[in-house]
Design a protein around this motif. Structure first.
Motif, short mmCIF file in Angstrom:
data_model
loop_
_atom_site.label_atom_id
_atom_site.label_comp_id
_atom_site.label_asym_id
_atom_site.label_seq_id
_atom_site.Cartn_x
_atom_site.Cartn_y
_atom_site.Cartn_z
N TYR A 107 40.31 49.66 49.11
CA TYR A 107 40.61 48.36 49.71
C TYR A 107 39.72 47.27 49.11
N SER A 108 38.41 47.54 48.99
CA SER A 108 37.47 46.54 48.46
C SER A 108 37.80 46.19 47.02
N ARG A 144 42.77 41.57 43.34
CA ARG A 144 43.77 40.59 43.78
C ARG A 144 43.35 39.16 43.43
N GLN A 173 40.98 44.17 46.75
CA GLN A 173 40.78 42.75 47.05
C GLN A 173 40.13 42.02 45.89
N ALA A 198 47.13 45.10 50.01
CA ALA A 198 46.04 45.82 50.66
C ALA A 198 46.56 46.97 51.50
#
Length: 356
Positions: free
Chosen positions: A75-76, A82, A79, A299
């Motif tokens: 997830y980190s 992204r 991001q 995400a």
């Protein structure tokens, strides 16, 4: 590079902890639902049910930590990808393997946390939780047989019909054999308490078998020195996977002395040594996903993929344990293989990404 390292450590650590809390909340809720079925038995009220759930939480932390590290890292990094931060880092001259080294520092933190929880907190909290429930519901500890617990102790075989939560023994039967396996003595005691490195038996009757004479002797009290210790009986309270490595080693040694099979516990011991390292493997596995479909993958998709990989890892772990027991594989092989497969998969994907 130090600023970047601190930034990555902060972002990933916060997300891993949040995901860990979410997973623990979910598993604790399931525990609560399951324990409500026993609500009202004896003195097992709502307060003790909640306390049982709280004491069971460290065991769940130990179980879900690698999955939380994987999902949190994915997830980190997702991001960061992204918002093109990973691209900026790569353009700034930071190699993929430098990023992997930084992520390994995160993995090492959670490896240490997992090991400490598994060794120091989970065995104690799990034991307290089981004793709380057993005392509150007026239950006893038994093992696989309807006649209770059977233990080999040197040349003796011991049958304990009931073991209380404080390791008090009830209805103890001791069958003593000589070196030629002839039955010499059968002893029965109503109760046994461990004090001063020996068992103190109450209301004892002993039947002695001799060549020319058999006789029965009754005693109000007797002492019994045995290799059986209260800490060895803790195996009845705590699953092998949640025991400490030291307790597992002591129990394996006890079984070995009595020439009993130790594969189940050796496998659990190897798993205790290998499992914390899974956090390191998970950060390696998570990194390549940050560079796959950076903008197209949201995400929620990253989290879903991470959870599915984490579930697959747990399934592989359980599968190899059962296959190892069925096929008598080396315990080290069964414990190491799932983690090694995930490590190889992560390294292969890293190599593929780096060549692009």
């Amino acid at each position: 590079m130090k600023i970047i390292t601190r930034y990555l450590l902060k972002e990933i650590t916060v997300n891993v902890l949040l995901i860990t809390l979410a997973l623990i909340a979910m598993f604790s809720f399931f525990d609560l639902i399951q324990e409500l079925e026993n609500l009202g038995q004896g003195s097992y009220g709502l307060g003790k049910v909640i306390l049982f759930v709280i004491l069971s939480a460290p065991g769940h932390v130990y179980d879900v930590m690698p999955v939380a590290v994987l999902v949190g890292c994915m997830y980190s990094l997702g991001q960061l990808a992204r918002y093109s931060e990973l691209i900026v880092l790569r353009v700034s001259g930071i190699s993929l393997y430098s990023l992997a080294t930084t992520l390994l520092k995160v993995g090492m933190i959670f490896t240490v946390i997992t090991f400490l929880i598994g060794e120091l907190i989970t065995p104690l909290s799990e034991k307290m939780a089981q004793r709380l429930r057993i005392k509150a519901t007026d239950s006893v500890i038994v093992q696989d047989f309807m006649s209770g617990l059977w233990v080999k102790d040197g040349r003796s075989f011991v049958n304990v019909e009931e073991v209380l939560a404080d390791t008090t023994l009830l209805n103890i039967h001791i069958y003593e054999f000589d070196d030629k396996f002839n039955l010499r003595t059968v002893s029965h005691a109503e109760k046994g308490l461990f004090e001063d490195e020996q068992w103190h038996l109450k209301s004892v009757s002993q039947t002695h078998f001799e060549k020319d004479n058999n006789y029965v002797k009754h005693l109000d009290k007797a002492t019994w020195r045995s290799l059986i210790r209260p800490e060895l009986l803790n195996v009845l309270l705590v699953l092998p996977e949640k025991m400490s490595a030291w307790d597992l080693y002591a129990y394996i040694d006890h079984l070995s002395i009595n020439k009993q099979k130790t594969t189940r516990y050796e496998m659990a011991l190897w798993a205790k040594l290998v499992y914390p390292l899974a956090s390191l493997v998970m950060v390696i596995l998570a990194l390549p996903f940050a560079f796959i479909q950076q903008r197209a993958t949201g995400a929620s998709t990253k989290i879903f993929i991470g959870i599915m990989l984490g579930v697959l890892y747990q399934i592989l772990n359980r599968t190899f344990v059962h296959l190892g027991l069925l096929n008598d594989w080396a315990p080290a092989f069964s414990a190491i293989t799932p983690t090694a497969l995930f490590l190889l998969a992560g390294l292969a994907m890293l190599r593929h990404i780096d060549r692009r």
